[in-house]
Scaffold this active site. Structure first.
Site, PDB file in Angstrom:
ATOM      1  N   CYS A   1      10.489   3.063  -3.651  1.00 37.02           N
ATOM      2  CA  CYS A   1       9.779   2.334  -2.293  1.00 37.02           C
ATOM      3  C   CYS A   1       9.892   1.698  -2.210  1.00 37.02           C
ATOM      4  O   CYS A   1       9.160   0.654  -1.512  1.00 37.02           O
ATOM      5  CB  CYS A   1       7.837   2.903  -3.273  1.00 37.02           C
ATOM      6  SG  CYS A   1       7.941   4.210  -4.125  1.00 37.02           S
TER       7      CYS A   1
ATOM      8  N   LYS B   1       0.493  -0.550 -14.579  1.00 39.98           N
ATOM      9  CA  LYS B   1       1.425  -1.976 -14.701  1.00 39.98           C
ATOM     10  C   LYS B   1       0.556  -2.638 -15.484  1.00 39.98           C
ATOM     11  O   LYS B   1       1.698  -3.852 -16.057  1.00 39.98           O
ATOM     12  CB  LYS B   1       2.045  -2.139 -13.125  1.00 39.98           C
ATOM     13  CG  LYS B   1       2.106  -1.204 -12.739  1.00 39.98           C
ATOM     14  CD  LYS B   1       2.860  -2.211 -11.403  1.00 39.98           C
ATOM     15  CE  LYS B   1       3.250  -0.335 -10.176  1.00 39.98           C
ATOM     16  NZ  LYS B   1       4.389   0.455  -9.907  1.00 39.98           N
TER      17      LYS B   1
ATOM     18  N   ASP C   1       0.101  -9.013  -2.893  1.00 39.85           N
ATOM     19  CA  ASP C   1       0.720  -7.754  -3.837  1.00 39.85           C
ATOM     20  C   ASP C   1       1.392  -8.227  -5.085  1.00 39.85           C
ATOM     21  O   ASP C   1       2.648  -8.410  -5.405  1.00 39.85           O
ATOM     22  CB  ASP C   1       1.444  -6.933  -2.592  1.00 39.85           C
ATOM     23  CG  ASP C   1       2.045  -5.689  -3.374  1.00 39.85           C
ATOM     24  OD1 ASP C   1       1.731  -5.590  -4.907  1.00 39.85           O
ATOM     25  OD2 ASP C   1       3.121  -4.644  -3.443  1.00 39.85           O
TER      26      ASP C   1
ATOM     27  N   HIS D   1       7.091  -3.364  -0.621  1.00 39.44           N
ATOM     28  CA  HIS D   1       7.006  -1.924  -1.408  1.00 39.44           C
ATOM     29  C   HIS D   1       6.216  -1.047  -0.516  1.00 39.44           C
ATOM     30  O   HIS D   1       5.457  -1.989   0.618  1.00 39.44           O
ATOM     31  CB  HIS D   1       6.149  -2.567  -2.708  1.00 39.44           C
ATOM     32  CG  HIS D   1       5.966  -1.042  -2.914  1.00 39.44           C
ATOM     33  ND1 HIS D   1       4.902   0.247  -3.028  1.00 39.44           N
ATOM     34  CD2 HIS D   1       6.579  -0.461  -4.685  1.00 39.44           C
ATOM     35  CE1 HIS D   1       5.031   0.713  -3.630  1.00 39.44           C
ATOM     36  NE2 HIS D   1       6.345   0.841  -4.538  1.00 39.44           N
TER      37      HIS D   1
ATOM     38  N   GLN E   1       3.438  -6.644  -9.332  1.00 34.48           N
ATOM     39  CA  GLN E   1       4.691  -6.848 -10.590  1.00 34.48           C
ATOM     40  C   GLN E   1       3.875  -8.282 -11.007  1.00 34.48           C
ATOM     41  O   GLN E   1       4.940  -8.438 -12.220  1.00 34.48           O
ATOM     42  CB  GLN E   1       6.079  -6.967  -9.720  1.00 34.48           C
ATOM     43  CG  GLN E   1       6.116  -5.605  -9.124  1.00 34.48           C
ATOM     44  CD  GLN E   1       6.040  -4.032  -9.974  1.00 34.48           C
ATOM     45  OE1 GLN E   1       6.592  -5.091 -11.444  1.00 34.48           O
ATOM     46  NE2 GLN E   1       6.173  -2.886 -10.042  1.00 34.48           N
TER      47      GLN E   1
HETATM   48  N1  PLP Z   1       3.154  -3.172  -4.701  1.00 41.78           N
HETATM   49  C1  PLP Z   1       4.299  -3.525  -5.943  1.00 41.78           C
HETATM   50  C2  PLP Z   1       5.180  -4.966  -5.774  1.00 41.78           C
HETATM   51  C3  PLP Z   1       4.759  -2.558  -6.607  1.00 41.78           C
HETATM   52  O1  PLP Z   1       5.840  -2.922  -7.546  1.00 41.78           O
HETATM   53  C4  PLP Z   1       4.012  -0.987  -6.698  1.00 41.78           C
HETATM   54  C5  PLP Z   1       4.422   0.229  -7.527  1.00 41.78           C
HETATM   55  O2  PLP Z   1       5.785   0.161  -8.310  1.00 41.78           O
HETATM   56  C6  PLP Z   1       2.949  -0.885  -5.733  1.00 41.78           C
HETATM   57  C7  PLP Z   1       2.451  -1.819  -4.566  1.00 41.78           C
HETATM   58  C8  PLP Z   1       2.078   0.588  -5.712  1.00 41.78           C
HETATM   59  O3  PLP Z   1       1.383   1.087  -6.320  1.00 41.78           O
HETATM   60  P1  PLP Z   1       0.255   1.882  -6.975  1.00 41.78           P
HETATM   61  O4  PLP Z   1       1.083   3.166  -7.038  1.00 41.78           O
HETATM   62  O5  PLP Z   1      -0.546   1.030  -8.520  1.00 41.78           O
HETATM   63  O6  PLP Z   1      -0.391   1.995  -6.303  1.00 41.78           O
END
Ligand code: PLP
Length: 401
Positions: free
Chosen positions: A359, A219, A193, A116, A196
């Site tokens: 993203c 999430k 990270d 992401h 998910q």
């Molecule tokens: N990392 C992953 C794998 C994600 O799916 C997302 C959001 O979709 C993020 C990071 C970013 O999360 P946030 O926008 O809540 O900071």
């Protein structure tokens, strides 16, 4: 649907009949215990934390501390290793600045081609400041990080390996053991990270052998605006603060300041208190759920999505075709149709999906696509959602192709 899963779904007031909410990877919905906890805080405990001695300030401070403990319990880690942030993005930026400032010219950071943007752009910004090189693990044809490239990608200069625990596009779950072993062998730290991963059951962080873990409240069935960075205590000690301001100091003089210890050093200013309380309530609620049954149900519904999509002409699934090492996130391309058009037509049938690059532009580039359509499940998903999904997809094909 079993009566247990129907009872679970009933705890989400927004999930009214006629809505197939298949966008939980973007933001999951909030159950009654979380909504109640936020309401209780805002109506009977709301005040700023730490600074006050009056009753409400003490209640707020206690609620905030309790939230930290509840999140820590969900991850099986000590509470003083939990830093509340604004979300996954904020958590990773924190590490990129604080840990990044400890790196030396020539050091390397290893990422993958499926990250992401939240786990890519902060590292690009760090590298652009000079001296740090980014190296990338490639992606297999079925949307997994190619771990066979670990030996060739990591080396004595590697200081950090930072990867998605679960891809927000392909749903692939990374096999952490070889990553951690390869990183340890060269003395590198590991950041996962977990944005998910955490909505699909408790994570035993200690057992993973990693150093940093980042995720978002929204999430995880909790409010927007709060997230977590878990970091080993020794790293919280070693890293300088990222942001300066109130609450992160031990002492301030006009000539300079010293820092608070533990998570406080990284929580400058007023934190998202009510949202953190909601996140604590979410973790507490999640900790008590029957995860084996939920995982089985999420898998069964994912298999239904995969089977139906594989049987649909013109559909290409971006990710593993089976359930092995896969979370309930299913992205696909419908040849000849733009993902936004697919999403719009399916929305008219009551199906909430996400269309675009999610993203993850480099990953879509790997698949020679600009974007895809994504259906993502959560513990409240059921057969009616999947039925409605395929009715909507049939309509999208009828209109667009
Ligand atoms: N990392 C992953 C794998 C994600 O799916 C997302 C959001 O979709 C993020 C990071 C970013 O999360 P946030 O926008 O809540 O900071």
């Amino acid at each position: 649907m079993s009566s247990a899963s129907a009872a679970l779904r009933r705890q989400f007031p927004i999930l009214t009949p006629g809505l197939a909410y298949l966008d939980s990877a973007a933001s999951a919905q909030m159950p009654v215990p979380v909504l109640d906890a936020v309401r209780t805080f805002e109506t009977s405990q709301r005040a700023n934390v730490k600074r006050g001695v009056h009753r409400l300030a003490e209640a707020a401070t206690e609620a905030y501390a309790q939230a930290r403990g509840r999140v820590a319990a969900y991850l099986s880690v000590p509470a003083d290793e939990i830093v509340f942030t604004g979300g996954t993005t904020a958590s990773i930026n924190l590490v990129a600045h604080a840990f990044g400032s400890l790196l030396k010219p020539g050091d390397e950071i290893v990422l993958s081609g499926l990250e992401h943007h939240a786990n890519l752009v902060p590292w690009q910004m760090l590298a652009a400041r000079g001296g740090i090189t980014l190296r990338f693990l490639p992606i297999t044809g079925d949307g997994r990080i190619d771990l066979s490239a670990l030996p060739a990608t990591l080396g004595p200069r590697t200081k950090l390996v930072t990867l998605a625990h679960v891809s927000n596009v392909t749903g692939a779950i990374v096999d952490t053991a070889p990553v951690v072993a390869a990183a340890k062998a060269v003395g590198a730290r590991v950041l996962l990270d977990g944005a998910q991963r955490v909505p699909h059951g408790p994570v035993d962080i200690g057992a993973l052998g990693i150093d940093f873990y980042a995720f978002s409240g929204h999430k995880l069935f909790a409010p927007h605006g709060v997230g977590v960075l878990w970091a080993k205590a020794e790293l919280l000690d070693a890293m300088p603060p990222f942001m300066g301001g109130g609450e992160m100091i031990a002492r301030v003089e006009l000539s300079g300041s010293t820092w608070a210890k533990g998570p406080a050093k990284f929580e400058a200013g007023t934190p998202p208190i009510g949202a953190a309380v909601g996140m604590g309530a979410a973790c507490d609620w999640l900790s008590g759920l029957p995860w084996a049954a939920i995982a089985a149900e999420e898998s069964r519904l994912t298999q239904r999505l995969l089977d139906g999509l594989q049987a649909t002409p013109g559909v290409r699934i971006l990710g593993p075709s089976g359930l092995q090492g896969r979370a309930p996130v299913v992205s696909f391309d419908l040849a000849g149709a733009h993902p936004h058009d697919v999403c719009q037509i399916m929305d008219s049938k009551g199906v909430a999906l996400r269309g675009g690059h999610h993203c993850a532009q480099p990953l879509h580039g790997r698949f020679d696509l600009a974007g895809s359509t994504r259906a993502s499940l959560a513990l409240y998903s059921d057969d009616s959602d999947v039925d409605r999904f395929f009715e909507g997809l049939a309509e999208a094909r009828r209109v667009l192709l």
